[in-house]
Design an enzyme around this catalytic site. Structure first.
Site, PDB file in Angstrom:
ATOM      1  N   CYS A 280       0.850  -1.186   0.000  1.00  0.00           N
ATOM      2  CA  CYS A 280       0.000   0.000   0.000  1.00  0.00           C
ATOM      3  C   CYS A 280       0.888   1.238   0.000  1.00  0.00           C
ATOM      4  O   CYS A 280       1.874   1.287   0.739  1.00  0.00           O
ATOM      5  CB  CYS A 280      -0.890  -0.012   1.245  1.00  0.00           C
ATOM      6  SG  CYS A 280      -2.004   1.401   1.342  1.00  0.00           S
TER       7      CYS A 280
ATOM      8  N   HIS B  88      -9.095  -3.779  -2.154  1.00  0.00           N
ATOM      9  CA  HIS B  88      -8.118  -2.994  -1.390  1.00  0.00           C
ATOM     10  C   HIS B  88      -8.505  -1.507  -1.388  1.00  0.00           C
ATOM     11  O   HIS B  88      -8.476  -0.854  -0.332  1.00  0.00           O
ATOM     12  CB  HIS B  88      -6.723  -3.205  -2.007  1.00  0.00           C
ATOM     13  CG  HIS B  88      -5.624  -2.417  -1.367  1.00  0.00           C
ATOM     14  ND1 HIS B  88      -4.599  -3.019  -0.663  1.00  0.00           N
ATOM     15  CD2 HIS B  88      -5.376  -1.091  -1.330  1.00  0.00           C
ATOM     16  CE1 HIS B  88      -3.782  -2.070  -0.208  1.00  0.00           C
ATOM     17  NE2 HIS B  88      -4.223  -0.888  -0.608  1.00  0.00           N
ATOM     18  N   GLU B  89      -8.888  -1.000  -2.560  1.00  0.00           N
ATOM     19  CA  GLU B  89      -9.205   0.432  -2.651  1.00  0.00           C
ATOM     20  C   GLU B  89     -10.501   0.778  -1.921  1.00  0.00           C
ATOM     21  O   GLU B  89     -10.575   1.809  -1.250  1.00  0.00           O
ATOM     22  CB  GLU B  89      -9.292   0.880  -4.113  1.00  0.00           C
ATOM     23  CG  GLU B  89      -8.004   0.785  -4.914  1.00  0.00           C
ATOM     24  CD  GLU B  89      -6.798   1.357  -4.220  1.00  0.00           C
ATOM     25  OE1 GLU B  89      -6.928   2.312  -3.437  1.00  0.00           O
ATOM     26  OE2 GLU B  89      -5.694   0.829  -4.425  1.00  0.00           O
TER      27      GLU B  89
ATOM     28  N   HIS C 138     -10.093   1.315   1.673  1.00  0.00           N
ATOM     29  CA  HIS C 138      -9.610   2.655   2.054  1.00  0.00           C
ATOM     30  C   HIS C 138     -10.784   3.598   2.334  1.00  0.00           C
ATOM     31  O   HIS C 138     -10.696   4.456   3.216  1.00  0.00           O
ATOM     32  CB  HIS C 138      -8.751   3.260   0.939  1.00  0.00           C
ATOM     33  CG  HIS C 138      -7.314   2.835   0.958  1.00  0.00           C
ATOM     34  ND1 HIS C 138      -6.462   3.131   1.989  1.00  0.00           N
ATOM     35  CD2 HIS C 138      -6.572   2.140   0.059  1.00  0.00           C
ATOM     36  CE1 HIS C 138      -5.252   2.644   1.731  1.00  0.00           C
ATOM     37  NE2 HIS C 138      -5.295   2.025   0.561  1.00  0.00           N
TER      38      HIS C 138
HETATM   39 NI    NI Z   1      -3.588   1.086  -0.238  1.00  0.00          NI
END
Ligand code: NI
Length: 182
Positions: free
Chosen positions: A100, A142-143, A146
């Site tokens: 990341c 993953h995004e 966030h």
């Molecule tokens: Ni990330």
């Protein structure tokens, strides 16, 4: 448009739930979205989420071309996704090493759904609806994490599967060529 500094783990902005985008206009495209594109390119990232440049709005960008850095990954079209929704398809999950931009220098083993459907709006307000798997599915999960204030280390089940890239590489635990950060 400027490249923005990427906010790092420890900054509370990364732990917040981001707000939905209420309208899409040229100001958003030429401002925040362009900044995200420029920052992702400058950092050689496979993806970026708005909170990583300090804005708690529900926008993510991801994409990789056919790139020797990512030899195992199928190309993913550069995609700007506003107010994304991700739905797992089936129960199958797979472990993969993730990095990341907000956790520089580290990799960790994370379990993700193998196949997902995602929907959202692009920068022109056009609806996107895709069924994807493998690397494409991982980067979207993953995004979107966030946007929900979750960094991948929070998803690592066994913290012995987390470490500095150079140590993991020296031990042969992650492929040397795999530098995906998102
Ligand atoms: Ni990330």
């Amino acid at each position: 448009m400027p490249v923005k500094p990427v906010i790092k783990i420890g900054n509370p902005i990364l732990n917040q739930i981001s707000e939905p985008v209420s309208f899409i206009d040229d100001k958003l495209k030429q401002g925040l979205i362009q900044d995200m594109l420029d920052t992702m390119a400058a950092e050689n990232g496979a993806g970026i989420a708005a909170p990583q440049i300090g804005v708690n709005q529900r926008i993510i960008i991801f994409g990789i071309g056919k790139n020797p850095r990512y030899p195992d990954a199928e190309p993913v079209p550069t995609t700007i996704l506003i107010n994304p929704v991700v739905t797992p398809l089936g129960d199958e999950k797979k472990d993969g090493w993730e990095g990341c931009l907000s956790v520089p220098g580290y990799r960790g083993l994370v379990e993700r759904y193998t196949s997902v459907r995602y929907t959202g709006l692009n920068e022109n307000g056009i609806r996107i609806d895709r069924v994807v798997s493998d690397f494409h599915a991982i980067v979207v999960q993953h995004e979107v994490d966030h946007l929900d204030g979750i960094l991948y280390p929070q998803r690592i089940k066994d913290m012995s599967q987390f470490g500095l890239i150079e140590e993991l590489e020296a031990a042969g635990r992650v492929p040397k060529i795999n530098k995906v950060e998102a």
